[in-house]
Design a protein around this motif. Sequence first.
Motif, short mmCIF file in Angstrom:
data_model
loop_
_atom_site.label_atom_id
_atom_site.label_comp_id
_atom_site.label_asym_id
_atom_site.label_seq_id
_atom_site.Cartn_x
_atom_site.Cartn_y
_atom_site.Cartn_z
N GLY A 103 0.82 -1.19 0.00
CA GLY A 103 0.00 0.00 0.00
C GLY A 103 0.86 1.25 0.00
O GLY A 103 2.08 1.19 -0.01
N ALA A 104 0.18 2.39 0.01
CA ALA A 104 0.91 3.66 -0.12
C ALA A 104 1.42 4.13 1.23
O ALA A 104 1.26 5.26 1.62
N VAL A 107 7.17 6.28 1.60
CA VAL A 107 7.64 7.11 0.50
C VAL A 107 9.16 7.16 0.65
O VAL A 107 9.67 7.41 1.73
N SER A 112 7.37 8.59 -4.77
CA SER A 112 6.38 7.66 -4.25
C SER A 112 6.87 6.23 -4.46
O SER A 112 7.72 5.95 -5.28
N GLY A 167 -3.59 -10.82 -2.90
CA GLY A 167 -4.81 -10.61 -3.66
C GLY A 167 -4.85 -9.28 -4.39
O GLY A 167 -5.90 -8.82 -4.78
N GLN A 170 -5.27 -7.14 -9.48
CA GLN A 170 -5.64 -6.18 -10.49
C GLN A 170 -4.63 -5.04 -10.65
O GLN A 170 -4.20 -4.75 -11.76
N PHE A 174 -2.28 -4.46 -14.04
CA PHE A 174 -2.26 -3.25 -14.85
C PHE A 174 -0.86 -2.67 -14.93
O PHE A 174 -0.44 -2.15 -15.96
N TRP A 175 -0.15 -2.77 -13.82
CA TRP A 175 1.23 -2.26 -13.84
C TRP A 175 2.05 -3.05 -14.86
O TRP A 175 2.84 -2.51 -15.62
N SER A 179 1.89 1.40 -18.91
CA SER A 179 0.97 2.48 -19.22
C SER A 179 1.67 3.81 -18.98
O SER A 179 2.50 3.93 -18.10
N SER A 181 -0.28 6.38 -18.39
CA SER A 181 -1.41 7.20 -17.95
C SER A 181 -1.08 8.03 -16.72
O SER A 181 -1.75 9.00 -16.44
N SER A 182 -0.05 7.64 -15.97
CA SER A 182 0.26 8.48 -14.81
C SER A 182 1.36 9.49 -15.12
O SER A 182 2.03 9.97 -14.22
N ALA A 183 1.55 9.79 -16.41
CA ALA A 183 2.59 10.73 -16.79
C ALA A 183 2.36 12.10 -16.14
O ALA A 183 1.25 12.57 -16.06
#
Lengths: 327, 274
Positions: A103-104, A107, A112, A167, A170, A174-175, A179, A181-183
């Motif tokens: 999880g986040a 850091v 991140s 678990g 997902q 995706f990673w 992608s 998309s987080s550019a």
Amino acid sequence: MAKKLTQVEGRLLIAGLFFLLIFAMLISLLLGSVFINPKDLWQSDILWQIRLPRVLLAALIGLLLSLSGVILQGVLRNPLADPYILGISAGGAVGAAISIALGAKFVILGVSSVPASAFLFSLAAVFVVYKLSQVAGRTAPETLILAGVALSAFASAILSLIIIITGSLQSIYFWLLGSLSSASWGNVVTVIPYVIAGSAVAYFFSKELNALLLGEEMAITLGIEVEKTRLILVCAASLMAAAAVSVSGLIGFVGLIIPHWIRLLIGPNHRLLVPVAGLSGMILMVFADTLSRTILAPMEIPIGIIMALLGAPFFLYLLRRRRMEGK
Amino acid sequence: MTFLICHLSLAIPAPPQRIVSAIPSATEILFAIGAESQVIGVTLNCNYPPEAKKKEKVGGFDINLEKVASLKPDLVVMHSGAQAKDIEKLKKYGLPVYTMEPKTVDQVVSAIKRLGFAIGRADSAEAVAQSLQDRLAMVRTRFKPGLLSALRFWEKRPTRRQKALVIIGLKPLVVAGQNTFIDDILKSACVDNAAEATMGEFPQYSFEKLVSDDPDNLIITEGLINRKELVNDKQWQSLKAVRGNKIMFINPDIISRPGPRVVDAVEQIAEFAY
């Protein structure tokens, strides 16, 4: 077979590709899942905060991956080598998965956790592979490749284990698909040092890469410190690939196909191969990312899928054509 | 409404006393209707209520069939979609299997009644279901915007439906799409899903589309990112939900598990959005 290009032809080709790249980037800035009237585009947050960093990042990642592929195919003298062959992808995936699973919560040095841990684990994987394949101070290219394959298998087992236990299938999946998309501007700034250093190494070592291609004995005869050169080149390629992996996940094919394809077209002279492959990787990546953003908008298709869908058939076509010409 | 929620594979003469729950949502239901003493086995993912953790474990996502058989259960509660293969195998063993697969909030309520009936706790299940229904109805009357709500201003009812996007993955951005269980939770909370219809239930979503839609609220599953990191991000600041701090972090279990706690999720989301 590839024609030998004269110096003038080579320069024209580079200039042509450069303009094509600019053109592709401009088109890509105009397109997206949201239509913006070109008149208002200049004042749009979407352009400055989302599209522009994304298009730039696509180009830079394309450069990193294709140059990393050029170097590794040259150093390992293996046309199947790609930026991930030494375990970068596997290491990066494990790193990312660990941090996604935890999880986040942490850091690292203001970066991140997912990209930072992907980066560190990719480099750790290459380090292990390099150390393992070193026998009596020498590293044979074949051993490097085999060690990379073995370590990748080991790492993918760990990856599956993490997925089963936590678990978090997902987000990890995706990673893995890769992608852009987080550019963000932050990502662009993060990769720029690797782009500069990596391109510089690729360019200034093109003579050594040419010599290594002729075989180790030949390279020694030409006065090249093979072991040291190999280490520098592998380091540069790994850093470039790890930087790319850490911001965009695993984007396949560009690092395999572009170097290979350009070598088929213009021959194995790295003086020319490095800039031409670099620019082509940038163009392909900008193109593929534009498709990934627009085809099924507002859903995004992970760029790894687009790349493989476009890349694989084209690659097969080139291979067949070359074999037919060869006969 | 079409229900394929449950069917009993074997006739059950007396209420089962040795139940194995192979789904976390069923575990939550069983404990909620007071059947704790009848449950002997749960999965590793059954983390709620906390007492459930004390029960014997029969596996994680994949249950260990030998372990299940060794507990000699007189009922195994399974998910009809995801565990179809194991259901067949258990039936071959001759173990009674009860299946359920509620896909909407309403179906959760009826699933509770049916499961309660099947294990001889129809009364308490009925009571739990009724109270959930009452709470859902309360949310609807309090938060459903409409013409009347503008007239009856003293009740301070919302005049406009709120829009929210439920984010279940960042980097890349993954959202809950239309016609998902989460989408139904939003509907029950009188909130519109800002995600457009796309292929796939949980699409990787375009960030610029999110910026141009600019939903009123962001609902993010816990553990993806912390509030500070999000609020300080330049890109996210282009969203009014981020600037106005209309960001909610929600426990992923309560919006993904079709158990009694979905109603908590519905209430939390409605309270937050209005």
